[in-house]
Design a protein around this motif. Structure first.
Motif, PDB file in Angstrom:
ATOM      1  N   ASP A  44       0.823  -1.218   0.000  1.00  0.00           N
ATOM      2  CA  ASP A  44       0.000   0.000   0.000  1.00  0.00           C
ATOM      3  C   ASP A  44       0.859   1.270   0.000  1.00  0.00           C
ATOM      4  OD1 ASP A  44       0.956  -0.136   2.605  1.00  0.00           O
ATOM      5  OD2 ASP A  44      -0.891   0.658   3.483  1.00  0.00           O
ATOM      6  N   VAL A  45       2.146   1.123  -0.304  1.00  0.00           N
ATOM      7  CA  VAL A  45       3.064   2.263  -0.362  1.00  0.00           C
ATOM      8  C   VAL A  45       3.734   2.295  -1.728  1.00  0.00           C
ATOM      9  CG1 VAL A  45       5.174   3.269   0.628  1.00  0.00           C
ATOM     10  CG2 VAL A  45       3.482   2.200   2.126  1.00  0.00           C
ATOM     11  N   VAL A  46       3.952   3.505  -2.242  1.00  0.00           N
ATOM     12  CA  VAL A  46       4.717   3.685  -3.474  1.00  0.00           C
ATOM     13  C   VAL A  46       5.969   4.474  -3.117  1.00  0.00           C
ATOM     14  CG1 VAL A  46       4.761   4.734  -5.766  1.00  0.00           C
ATOM     15  CG2 VAL A  46       2.686   3.634  -4.952  1.00  0.00           C
ATOM     16  N   HIS A  47       7.117   3.981  -3.572  1.00  0.00           N
ATOM     17  CA  HIS A  47       8.391   4.638  -3.322  1.00  0.00           C
ATOM     18  C   HIS A  47       8.839   5.316  -4.617  1.00  0.00           C
ATOM     19  CE1 HIS A  47       8.632   2.279   0.373  1.00  0.00           C
ATOM     20  NE2 HIS A  47       8.320   1.232  -0.369  1.00  0.00           N
ATOM     21  N   TYR A  48       9.173   6.590  -4.524  1.00  0.00           N
ATOM     22  CA  TYR A  48       9.710   7.344  -5.649  1.00  0.00           C
ATOM     23  C   TYR A  48      11.192   7.575  -5.344  1.00  0.00           C
ATOM     24  CZ  TYR A  48       4.792   8.296  -6.621  1.00  0.00           C
ATOM     25  OH  TYR A  48       3.448   8.174  -6.874  1.00  0.00           O
ATOM     26  N   ALA A  49      12.061   6.870  -6.059  1.00  0.00           N
ATOM     27  CA  ALA A  49      13.494   6.931  -5.793  1.00  0.00           C
ATOM     28  C   ALA A  49      14.212   7.636  -6.938  1.00  0.00           C
ATOM     29  CB  ALA A  49      14.058   5.523  -5.612  1.00  0.00           C
ATOM     30  N   THR A  50      15.045   8.612  -6.608  1.00  0.00           N
ATOM     31  CA  THR A  50      15.792   9.321  -7.638  1.00  0.00           C
ATOM     32  C   THR A  50      17.017   8.512  -8.043  1.00  0.00           C
ATOM     33  OG1 THR A  50      17.173  10.566  -6.082  1.00  0.00           O
ATOM     34  CG2 THR A  50      15.057  11.557  -6.714  1.00  0.00           C
ATOM     35  N   LEU A  51      17.461   8.772  -9.249  1.00  0.00           N
ATOM     36  CA  LEU A  51      18.646   8.114  -9.780  1.00  0.00           C
ATOM     37  C   LEU A  51      19.339   9.125 -10.698  1.00  0.00           C
ATOM     38  CD1 LEU A  51      20.089   5.360  -9.806  1.00  0.00           C
ATOM     39  CD2 LEU A  51      18.725   4.765 -11.797  1.00  0.00           C
ATOM     40  N   ARG A  73      27.744  11.654  -1.552  1.00  0.00           N
ATOM     41  CA  ARG A  73      26.842  11.441  -2.695  1.00  0.00           C
ATOM     42  C   ARG A  73      25.503  11.008  -2.125  1.00  0.00           C
ATOM     43  NH1 ARG A  73      29.925   9.915  -7.785  1.00  0.00           N
ATOM     44  NH2 ARG A  73      32.119  10.066  -7.181  1.00  0.00           N
ATOM     45  N   ALA A  74      24.420  11.530  -2.716  1.00  0.00           N
ATOM     46  CA  ALA A  74      23.101  11.199  -2.181  1.00  0.00           C
ATOM     47  C   ALA A  74      22.060  11.089  -3.285  1.00  0.00           C
ATOM     48  CB  ALA A  74      22.663  12.251  -1.164  1.00  0.00           C
ATOM     49  N   GLU A  75      21.060  10.281  -2.988  1.00  0.00           N
ATOM     50  CA  GLU A  75      19.831  10.180  -3.768  1.00  0.00           C
ATOM     51  C   GLU A  75      18.683  10.340  -2.780  1.00  0.00           C
ATOM     52  OE1 GLU A  75      19.660  10.081  -6.962  1.00  0.00           O
ATOM     53  OE2 GLU A  75      21.543   9.209  -7.672  1.00  0.00           O
ATOM     54  N   LEU A  76      17.478  10.520  -3.295  1.00  0.00           N
ATOM     55  CA  LEU A  76      16.304  10.741  -2.449  1.00  0.00           C
ATOM     56  C   LEU A  76      15.258   9.670  -2.681  1.00  0.00           C
ATOM     57  CD1 LEU A  76      15.921  14.589  -3.021  1.00  0.00           C
ATOM     58  CD2 LEU A  76      17.117  13.422  -1.153  1.00  0.00           C
ATOM     59  N   VAL A  77      14.490   9.350  -1.640  1.00  0.00           N
ATOM     60  CA  VAL A  77      13.369   8.422  -1.775  1.00  0.00           C
ATOM     61  C   VAL A  77      12.176   8.989  -1.004  1.00  0.00           C
ATOM     62  CG1 VAL A  77      14.122   6.938   0.157  1.00  0.00           C
ATOM     63  CG2 VAL A  77      12.572   6.029  -1.597  1.00  0.00           C
ATOM     64  N   LEU A  78      11.066   9.126  -1.703  1.00  0.00           N
ATOM     65  CA  LEU A  78       9.797   9.586  -1.135  1.00  0.00           C
ATOM     66  C   LEU A  78       8.870   8.386  -1.091  1.00  0.00           C
ATOM     67  CD1 LEU A  78       7.678  11.813  -0.328  1.00  0.00           C
ATOM     68  CD2 LEU A  78       7.205  12.016  -2.780  1.00  0.00           C
ATOM     69  N   SER A  79       8.334   8.070   0.081  1.00  0.00           N
ATOM     70  CA  SER A  79       7.432   6.926   0.238  1.00  0.00           C
ATOM     71  C   SER A  79       6.066   7.441   0.671  1.00  0.00           C
ATOM     72  CB  SER A  79       7.982   5.947   1.280  1.00  0.00           C
ATOM     73  OG  SER A  79       9.258   5.481   0.882  1.00  0.00           O
ATOM     74  N   MET A  80       5.043   7.161  -0.141  1.00  0.00           N
ATOM     75  CA  MET A  80       3.688   7.649   0.144  1.00  0.00           C
ATOM     76  C   MET A  80       2.678   6.515   0.013  1.00  0.00           C
ATOM     77  SD  MET A  80       4.370  10.792   0.821  1.00  0.00           S
ATOM     78  CE  MET A  80       2.789  11.563   0.963  1.00  0.00           C
TER      79      MET A  80
END
Length: 192
Positions: A44-51, A73-80
């Protein structure tokens, strides 16, 4: 060294998915290499991960010469939570992860990043608070530092002001005390 291949493998392995089962969008900005946003469904969660943000290390914008290997170095992940469409979220994440290259920002836990506009169409969130994510750092060959994924938590303008005055942990404590699910795209602001 192909940083993005390693990072893609690391994030897909973390969620236990194959690349063929992941949707993606590409965001480009003038003068920058494309940034890909992976959309990974997980119950029930969607993860939006940058690359793409980790292609180059982040450094001090005042340095005359950037070190091509050393630096964070970093990337981001949004979980909604699923159920609500988030039109425009890929562009917003692209802007956020590109901020080190554009504005000299160093992405790190407890950083508050203000977009100055909605995180996605119809949302009440205009800023994000970065935190530690559950995704393991992706190791790169020496002397490069590992790539860290940082969790993105959407915040309202009021919550962003609270962070500026009281700090990131005070806002997290307020969310916990009020029982606020920060993964709910329709949530209201914490009463501060």
């Amino acid at each position: 060294m192909d940083v993005l291949d390693r990072v893609r493998t690391g994030v897909l392995d973390h969620f236990g998915v194959d690349a063929s089962g992941v949707d993606s969008a590409s965001v480009t900005f003038l003068g920058l290499e494309p940034i890909e946003i992976l959309r990974i469904a997980d119950g029930d969660v969607v993860h939006y991960a940058t690359l793409g943000g980790s292609r180059h290390p982040m450094g001090d914008p005042h340095d005359l010469v950037a070190d091509p290997l050393r630096g964070p170095r970093a990337e981001l992940v949004l979980s909604m939570r699923t159920g609500t469409a988030l039109p425009g979220v890929a562009k917003a994440l692209g802007v956020l992860v590109a901020s080190p290259a554009v504005e000299g920002v160093v992405l790190q836990a407890d950083a508050l990043l203000d977009l100055g506009e909605q995180l996605w169409q119809g949302s009440s969130f205009t800023a994000v608070l970065l935190g530690e994510s559950e995704i393991d750092p992706v190791t790169l060959p020496e002397p490069a530092e590992p790539v860290r994924y940082l969790a993105v938590t959407p915040v309202t303008a009021t919550e962003a002001a609270w962070v500026r005055v009281r700090g990131a942990q005070a806002l997290r404590d307020a969310w916990a005390e009020a029982g606020i699910d920060v993964r709910d795209p329709d949530r209201g602001a914490a009463s501060l």
